[in-house]
Motif scaffolding. Structure first.
Motif, PDB file in Angstrom:
ATOM      1  N   GLU A 197       6.459  -2.193  10.215  1.00 20.29           N
ATOM      2  CA  GLU A 197       6.001  -0.817  10.452  1.00 20.29           C
ATOM      3  C   GLU A 197       5.403  -0.673  11.855  1.00 20.29           C
ATOM      4  OE1 GLU A 197       6.023   2.150   9.636  1.00 20.29           O
ATOM      5  OE2 GLU A 197       6.848   2.168   7.619  1.00 20.29           O
ATOM      6  N   LYS A 198       5.415   0.533  12.366  1.00 16.06           N
ATOM      7  CA  LYS A 198       4.692   0.864  13.587  1.00 16.06           C
ATOM      8  C   LYS A 198       3.246   1.100  13.204  1.00 16.06           C
ATOM      9  CE  LYS A 198       3.568   4.595  13.008  1.00 16.06           C
ATOM     10  NZ  LYS A 198       2.768   5.220  11.953  1.00 16.06           N
TER      11      LYS A 198
ATOM     12  N   ARG B 287      -5.107  12.045   5.471  1.00 12.63           N
ATOM     13  CA  ARG B 287      -5.686  10.972   4.628  1.00 12.63           C
ATOM     14  C   ARG B 287      -6.369   9.898   5.457  1.00 12.63           C
ATOM     15  NH1 ARG B 287      -2.331   6.020   3.910  1.00 12.63           N
ATOM     16  NH2 ARG B 287      -0.368   6.377   4.970  1.00 12.63           N
TER      17      ARG B 287
ATOM     18  N   TRP C 258      -8.663   1.831   8.057  1.00  6.53           N
ATOM     19  CA  TRP C 258      -8.411   0.855   9.121  1.00  6.53           C
ATOM     20  C   TRP C 258      -7.986   1.496  10.444  1.00  6.53           C
ATOM     21  CZ3 TRP C 258      -3.462   1.872  10.253  1.00  6.53           C
ATOM     22  CH2 TRP C 258      -2.584   2.200   9.231  1.00  6.53           C
TER      23      TRP C 258
ATOM     24  N   GLY D 190       0.813  -1.219   0.000  1.00  6.12           N
ATOM     25  CA  GLY D 190       0.000   0.000   0.000  1.00  6.12           C
ATOM     26  C   GLY D 190       0.842   1.262   0.000  1.00  6.12           C
ATOM     27  N   VAL D 191       0.306   2.316   0.621  1.00  5.44           N
ATOM     28  CA  VAL D 191       0.868   3.670   0.534  1.00  5.44           C
ATOM     29  C   VAL D 191       2.337   3.753   0.990  1.00  5.44           C
ATOM     30  CG1 VAL D 191       0.634   6.043   1.415  1.00  5.44           C
ATOM     31  CG2 VAL D 191      -1.400   4.734   0.819  1.00  5.44           C
ATOM     32  N   ILE D 192       2.680   3.086   2.071  1.00  3.40           N
ATOM     33  CA  ILE D 192       4.033   3.270   2.627  1.00  3.40           C
ATOM     34  C   ILE D 192       5.068   2.375   1.951  1.00  3.40           C
ATOM     35  CG2 ILE D 192       4.027   1.608   4.571  1.00  3.40           C
ATOM     36  CD1 ILE D 192       5.247   5.294   4.607  1.00  3.40           C
TER      37      ILE D 192
ATOM     38  N   CYS E  65       4.467  -4.236   5.848  1.00  4.14           N
ATOM     39  CA  CYS E  65       3.883  -2.896   5.657  1.00  4.14           C
ATOM     40  C   CYS E  65       2.362  -2.990   5.564  1.00  4.14           C
ATOM     41  CB  CYS E  65       4.415  -2.274   4.376  1.00  4.14           C
ATOM     42  SG  CYS E  65       6.178  -2.053   4.337  1.00  4.14           S
ATOM     43  N   THR E  66       1.772  -3.856   6.346  1.00  3.83           N
ATOM     44  CA  THR E  66       0.308  -4.019   6.345  1.00  3.83           C
ATOM     45  C   THR E  66      -0.275  -3.216   7.514  1.00  3.83           C
ATOM     46  OG1 THR E  66       0.492  -5.946   7.762  1.00  3.83           O
ATOM     47  CG2 THR E  66       0.513  -6.358   5.397  1.00  3.83           C
TER      48      THR E  66
ATOM     49  N   ASN F  66      11.030   5.604  12.239  1.00  2.00           N
ATOM     50  CA  ASN F  66      11.811   6.333  11.243  1.00  2.00           C
ATOM     51  C   ASN F  66      12.143   7.777  11.592  1.00  2.00           C
ATOM     52  OD1 ASN F  66       8.909   6.172  10.807  1.00  2.00           O
ATOM     53  ND2 ASN F  66       9.195   7.560   9.096  1.00  2.00           N
TER      54      ASN F  66
ATOM     55  N   GLU G 218      -2.375   5.317  15.505  1.00  2.00           N
ATOM     56  CA  GLU G 218      -1.494   5.091  14.355  1.00  2.00           C
ATOM     57  C   GLU G 218      -0.230   5.938  14.461  1.00  2.00           C
ATOM     58  OE1 GLU G 218       0.417   5.173  10.593  1.00  2.00           O
ATOM     59  OE2 GLU G 218      -0.444   6.945  11.519  1.00  2.00           O
TER      60      GLU G 218
ATOM     61  N   ASP H 105       0.629  -9.344  -1.260  1.00  2.00           N
ATOM     62  CA  ASP H 105      -0.453  -8.515  -0.715  1.00  2.00           C
ATOM     63  C   ASP H 105      -1.747  -9.304  -0.920  1.00  2.00           C
ATOM     64  OD1 ASP H 105      -0.832  -5.103  -0.330  1.00  2.00           O
ATOM     65  OD2 ASP H 105      -2.600  -6.379  -0.561  1.00  2.00           O
ATOM     66  N   LEU H 106      -2.661  -9.158   0.022  1.00  2.00           N
ATOM     67  CA  LEU H 106      -3.966  -9.819  -0.140  1.00  2.00           C
ATOM     68  C   LEU H 106      -4.629  -9.342  -1.428  1.00  2.00           C
ATOM     69  CD1 LEU H 106      -5.502  -9.725   3.472  1.00  2.00           C
ATOM     70  CD2 LEU H 106      -4.415 -11.662   2.306  1.00  2.00           C
TER      71      LEU H 106
END
Ligand code: NAD
Length: 353
Positions: free
Chosen positions: A93-94, A159, A167, A12-14, A70-71, A122, A178, A35-36
């Motif tokens: 990812e966090k 966003r 999510w 996705g985005v990241i 990255c999910t 990061n 998040e 990816d799903l």
């Protein structure tokens, strides 16, 4: 490990920020993605000339030495469990997890399998944060007595707040969970672990689905330092900033503009007619603007971002040339306090509703 294969899960985005990072490493090669949403994975693979789109997570894990996740956070625990159980190194990812028990299991499994966990904290390697850390370590502001962090946004600018399907809305505390790891690891980075002393959450008439608490102030306390974190979903300024107040000076950091300033201004009677600290600092910051922006441009031209830099650091770590960028005590601090704060925000919002 000198050379190793990386598999990336969640395109996705990241994910482009991660893929650009891996492309610059000495030891890592992205062998494939999963990816799903297969179309999304194929699109990303084409964009970055990645040879394989795996049909399943199992396939990816079997084919790779390092798995980069990255999910969305809700899926992290199950994916990480599979990665670690197979004895693969984990980059993720966090926010790492949405429940503390999942982190406890992960930490135990990583130890048993002798593999590493790196969480993408990061902002520690953002240019402006590195500058601030250098000033602090040099003793330029003395002892830190206060940190003030501001994450001020609006449903139009953010966003994750747009609409009601993202999510992040399902996380404890909603959208704030998040970003909360950033706030907590940055504080930890500058002052060590501060205790959560208070959480105040407002649910105003402007509150949206994504941030049911649209104004939140969290207070952290240590032996000689107090910190506050302010989340607002009502501010069109779109500020991501923090201030480190020391006994000898002050550092202000604008994370979006990637700009940090240091002031050691001391009040003197003769300085007051010149406009005191505000006018003096504004003039001084003007002088620093050009060299700072040249440095910024140089980073941009070289394609340097906090993500490319943290992944380079992970690469050095995996090749045995550096230490871990996210030590376990830092991850532990972030996970436990995110959980505590997220749940307290939910509790207060439910009380109002
Ligand atoms: N460090 C940062 O600055 C930063 C910035 C943005 C996002 N993030 C984090 O990165 C993660 C992803 O965020 P995003 O904005 O890219 O999300 P996104 O929604 O854009 O992308 C997530 C992708 O994961 C896929 N996916 C979901 N569940 C999956 C599963 N079980 N197996 C395989 N694929 C699955 C989805 O199909 C989607 O393509 C989150 O944890 C987020 O908090 C970090």
């Amino acid at each position: 490990m000198t050379n190793y294969k990386v598999g990336l899960v969640g395109t996705g985005v990241i994910s482009p920020a991660h893929l650009r990072g891996w492309q610059r490493t000495t030891g890592g090669v992205v062998a494939g993605v999963f990816d799903l949403n297969r179309d999304m994975a194929q699109q990303r693979a084409d964009e970055f000339k990645i040879p394989v789109v795996y049909d399943s997570l199992e396939q990816l894990i079997m084919a790779c030495d390092v798995v980069d996740v990255c999910t969305p956070p809700q899926s992290h625990a199950a994916i990480a469990q599979q990665v670690l159980a197979a004895g693969r190194h984990l980059v993720i990812e966090k926010p790492l997890v949405t429940a503390v028990a999942d982190w406890d299991e992960m930490a135990a499994l990583a130890q048993e399998k002798q593999v590493t966990i790196t969480v993408i904290h990061n902002l520690k390697v953002a240019r402006c944060v590195e500058q601030a850390k250098k000033w602090v370590d040099e003793g330029r502001i003395g002892q830190i007595i206060r940190i003030r962090r501001e994450f001020l946004t609006s449903p139009e600018a953010d966003r994750m707040l747009v609409g009601n399907t993202h999510w992040s809305h399902q996380l404890p505390g909603g959208r704030w969970f998040e970003t909360l790891p950033h706030e907590l690891y940055l504080t930890h980075y500058f002052t060590g672990p501060l205790e959560v002393a208070d959480v105040q959450a407002l649910h105003t008439t402007n509150a949206t689905e994504g941030a049911p608490a649209d104004e939140v102030v969290i207070t952290l306390r240590g032996e000689s330092c107090l910190a506050t974190i302010h989340f607002s979903a009502n501010c069109r300024q779109n500020r991501r900033a923090f201030t480190l107040q020391g006994t000898e000076g002050i550092i202000q950091v604008d994370l979006l503009g990637d700009f940090a300033t240091l002031s050691r201004y001391q009040d003197r009677r003769w300085r007051r007619p010149l406009g005191g600290y505000m006018a003096t600092e504004t003039a001084r910051d003007g002088l620093h603007w050009l060299p700072n922006r040249c440095g910024y441009l140089w980073w941009q031209l070289r394609g340097q971002t906090p993500h490319t830099r943290i992944i380079s650091a992970v690469d050095r770590y995996l090749r045995g040339e550096g230490g871990p960028l996210t030590p376990l005590d830092e991850i532990d601090y972030v996970v436990r306090n995110c959980d505590r704060i997220g749940r307290e925000i939910d509790r207060q919002v439910k009380q109002v509703a």
